[in-house]
Motif scaffolding. Structure first.
Motif, short mmCIF file in Angstrom:
data_model
loop_
_atom_site.label_atom_id
_atom_site.label_comp_id
_atom_site.label_asym_id
_atom_site.label_seq_id
_atom_site.Cartn_x
_atom_site.Cartn_y
_atom_site.Cartn_z
N GLN A 35 -0.09 3.61 -2.66
CA GLN A 35 -1.38 4.24 -2.41
C GLN A 35 -1.26 5.38 -1.40
OE1 GLN A 35 -4.78 1.51 -1.96
NE2 GLN A 35 -3.36 -0.17 -2.49
N THR A 46 0.79 -1.23 0.00
CA THR A 46 0.00 0.00 0.00
C THR A 46 0.83 1.28 0.00
OG1 THR A 46 -0.17 -0.12 2.40
CG2 THR A 46 -1.98 -1.06 1.14
N ARG A 76 -4.98 6.50 0.24
CA ARG A 76 -5.28 5.90 1.53
C ARG A 76 -4.66 6.77 2.62
NH1 ARG A 76 -4.61 -0.53 1.93
NH2 ARG A 76 -5.55 0.05 3.92
#
Length: 273
Positions: free
Chosen positions: A16, A13, A22
């Motif tokens: 992201q 992640t 996020r």
């Protein structure tokens, strides 16, 4: 075999996070992007709710306590309201983990390296009787208070008696009175009497102080407190805290014998890993 969840959630992640798709996890808050670790550092894993609340706050939005706020916090016995800046607290948690790894325990480090005590046997028969039973040094990781306030720790080889009936493990009235006298003699001797603010959290517990003694708190330059037993980071040795507003730094150097806090050895905005 599947990757551990903590590693998978981090590595997969990061793009992201960089793209803003996020929200950042707490362990990346206040860390510049070039310094982002690929996974949560061990010293930040499974931290307490209080530690999580502190490090998961933008450092730029943190408001340092002013001197009047510090005094009101201590007078109201809201010691648990004291906290470090988010970045300082992150570094503090890393530093504490290092000490445990390198010295076996934080207590061993403080005793052997900071206090240089070869034993913890009190020489005096009562509290503050023998000067060798007391040592004054800087708090290595002071709370998020105005930078004009010096934060010291007074370590003792004798116990600082607590009220066994108090749910927080607060001091007995008698011990509070003894510490008041020590602070007045040791620190107040270099500061006008009207600038010494006793820690009479319950006024009836301190000898010779009435309501009028709390008038003009903002003018006083010294105050002390002791962490409740449940808040102590080092439980095997005793200490209390003394804060001084705009003190004579020559006096501070004299009384600490040239000591300096560990945090002062770091450049501003340093992030320990």
């Amino acid at each position: 075999m599947a990757k551990p969840k903590t590693i998978e959630s981090a590595v997969d992640t990061i793009p992201q996070y960089r793209a803003g798709k996020r929200p950042l996890p707490y362990w990346l808050i206040n860390v510049p992007e070039p310094q982002w670790p690929s996974q949560c550092p061990a010293f930040l894993a499974d931290i307490s709710p209080r530690n999580l609340e502190i490090v998961n706050f933008p450092d730029a939005e943190f408001q340092r306590l002013t001197w009047p706020q510090v005094q009101r916090t201590i007078k109201a016995n809201r010691i648990d309201d004291f906290r470090r800046t988010p970045l300082d607290h992150r570094n503090y948690l890393c530093y504490m983990a290092r000490l445990k790894k390198e010295h076996g325990s934080v207590m061993d480090y403080v005793r052997n390296q900071r206090l240089k005590w070869t034993d913890l046997d009190a020489r005096g028969s009562s509290a503050f009787e023998n000067p060798d039973d007391v040592k004054i040094i800087y708090n290595d990781w002071p709370y998020g208070i105005d930078k004009s306030i010096v934060h010291l720790c007074v370590w003792t080889k004798f116990p600082l008696d607590v009220d066994e009936q108090d749910p927080n493990g607060d001091l007995t009235p008698e011990m509070r009175g003894r510490i008041d006298e020590y602070v007045a003699t040791t620190f107040g001797s270099r500061v006008p009497t009207e600038n010494v603010s006793y820690s009479s959290l319950h006024q009836s517990s301190v000898r010779g102080l009435g309501c009028e003694d709390w008038v003009g708190l903002t003018a006083r330059k010294i105050i002390w407190f002791k962490n409740w037993a449940k808040l102590k980071s080092i439980r095997s040795m005793e200490h209390f805290h003394v804060m001084m507003k705009d003190p004579d730094m020559g006096f501070i150097e004299e009384i600490t014998k040239g000591d300096s806090p560990a945090s002062a050895q770091l450049a501003e905005d340093t992030i320990l890993e």
